[in-house]
Design an enzyme around this catalytic site. Structure first.
Site, PDB file in Angstrom:
ATOM      1  CG  HIS A  95      -1.810   1.238   1.268  1.00 62.18           C
ATOM      2  ND1 HIS A  95      -2.777   1.478   0.321  1.00 62.18           N
ATOM      3  CD2 HIS A  95      -1.839   2.297   2.124  1.00 62.18           C
ATOM      4  CE1 HIS A  95      -3.389   2.625   0.596  1.00 62.18           C
ATOM      5  NE2 HIS A  95      -2.833   3.140   1.681  1.00 62.18           N
ATOM      6  CB  SER A  96       0.930   4.300   0.242  1.00 64.67           C
ATOM      7  OG  SER A  96       1.247   5.657   0.046  1.00 64.67           O
ATOM      8  CG  MET A  97       7.215   3.529   0.894  1.00 65.24           C
ATOM      9  SD  MET A  97       7.985   4.183   2.395  1.00 65.24           S
ATOM     10  CE  MET A  97       9.249   2.941   2.673  1.00 65.24           C
ATOM     11  CB  ALA A  99       2.364   0.098  -4.238  1.00 64.83           C
ATOM     12  CB  SER A 122      -3.082  -0.960  -2.300  1.00 62.97           C
ATOM     13  OG  SER A 122      -3.964  -0.163  -1.535  1.00 62.97           O
TER      14      SER A 122
END
Length: 256
Positions: A95-97, A99, A122
């Site tokens: 998720h975010s970083m 990813a 994500s």
């Protein structure tokens, strides 16, 4: 690649050990996040899936270690550890970083023939989709303001000055890692990529999410959910359904 058991224990958290599971999900946290963010995922998927949550240096029980402020270096270290865990098929969720970290780890593992079956990216725009962001250069109040805007951090943490002082160094380091990251030209993974994103995410537009299609030579899938950057905290059941569908499909393909 090799890894000691000590490294495995340092980097990998299993909240619900599933030694008999046939498949393994590796989860990568967001900036400032920790392995415990994925405790609910582990609870939902075990014992059918061996869920590993990666613990980056500089937080929780690794708080005494210096954080790593470079996505490439972080991916190098994690790939070394995961290279020893290829005894069963891997799937990545970041998720975010996380990813970006998952993407770079997948690239490294694929060079050695043991990459993931699928990458779930994500809440993050594609590696090549750049914005000029400088959150890591702000003062502490500026970073806290960013956290409040994204609504992903417990308000009790934001209002607790002592706790904030503990998490800010890792958070600043993570933002530096993300904001100075530059994808290699035409960097791709061979595995399929599924992108999950909130329809009101200030950090990732739908066009930026679709741009992940150019970073895989495999299939591409985009799933859009109602919500902002931390849509998955409000839609856990829907996200778990997407993951469960993947593991069910993978199991059926294996037995076909």
């Amino acid at each position: 690649m090799s890894s000691s058991l000590a490294d495995d224990g340092l980097w990998c958290r299993r909240f619900h050990p599933a030694p008999d599971a046939g498949r393994r999900l590796v989860c990568f946290p967001h900036a400032g996040g920790s392995a415990s963010f994925y405790h609910p995922v582990s609870a939902a998927l075990s014992p059918g899936v061996d869920v590993i949550a990666v613990q980056y240096p500089g937080r929780q029980d690794r708080r005494q270690e210096p954080p790593i402020d470079d996505i490439g270096l972080l991916a190098d270290r994690i790939a070394e550890v995961l290279g020893a865990l290829s005894d069963r098929p891997l799937t990545f969720f970041g998720h975010s970083m996380g990813a970006l970290v998952a993407f770079e780890v997948a690239r490294r593992l694929e060079r050695h023939g043991n990459g993931p079956q699928r990458l779930f990216a994500s809440g993050r725009r594609a590696p090549s989709a750049r914005r000029d962001e400088q959150v890591h250069l702000r003062d502490d109040d500026g970073i806290v303001a960013e956290l409040r805007a994204l609504s992903g951090t417990d308000a009790r943490v934001l209002d607790d000055e002592e706790m904030l002082r503990m998490v800010l160094p890792a958070l600043r380091s993570d933002y530096k890692a993300v904001e100075t990251y530059r994808s290699e030209p035409a960097a791709v993974v061979r595995c399929p990529v599924t992108v999950l994103v909130g329809d009101d995410d200030p950090k990732t537009s739908l066009d930026e999410a679709r741009s992940w299609d150019g970073h895989t030579t495999g299939d591409f899938d985009l799933r859009v959910f109602p919500g902002g950057h931390f849509y998955l905290a409000d839609r856990p059941n829907e996200v778990m359904t997407v993951l469960s569908e993947h593991f069910t499909s993978a199991a059926l393909s294996h037995h076909a």
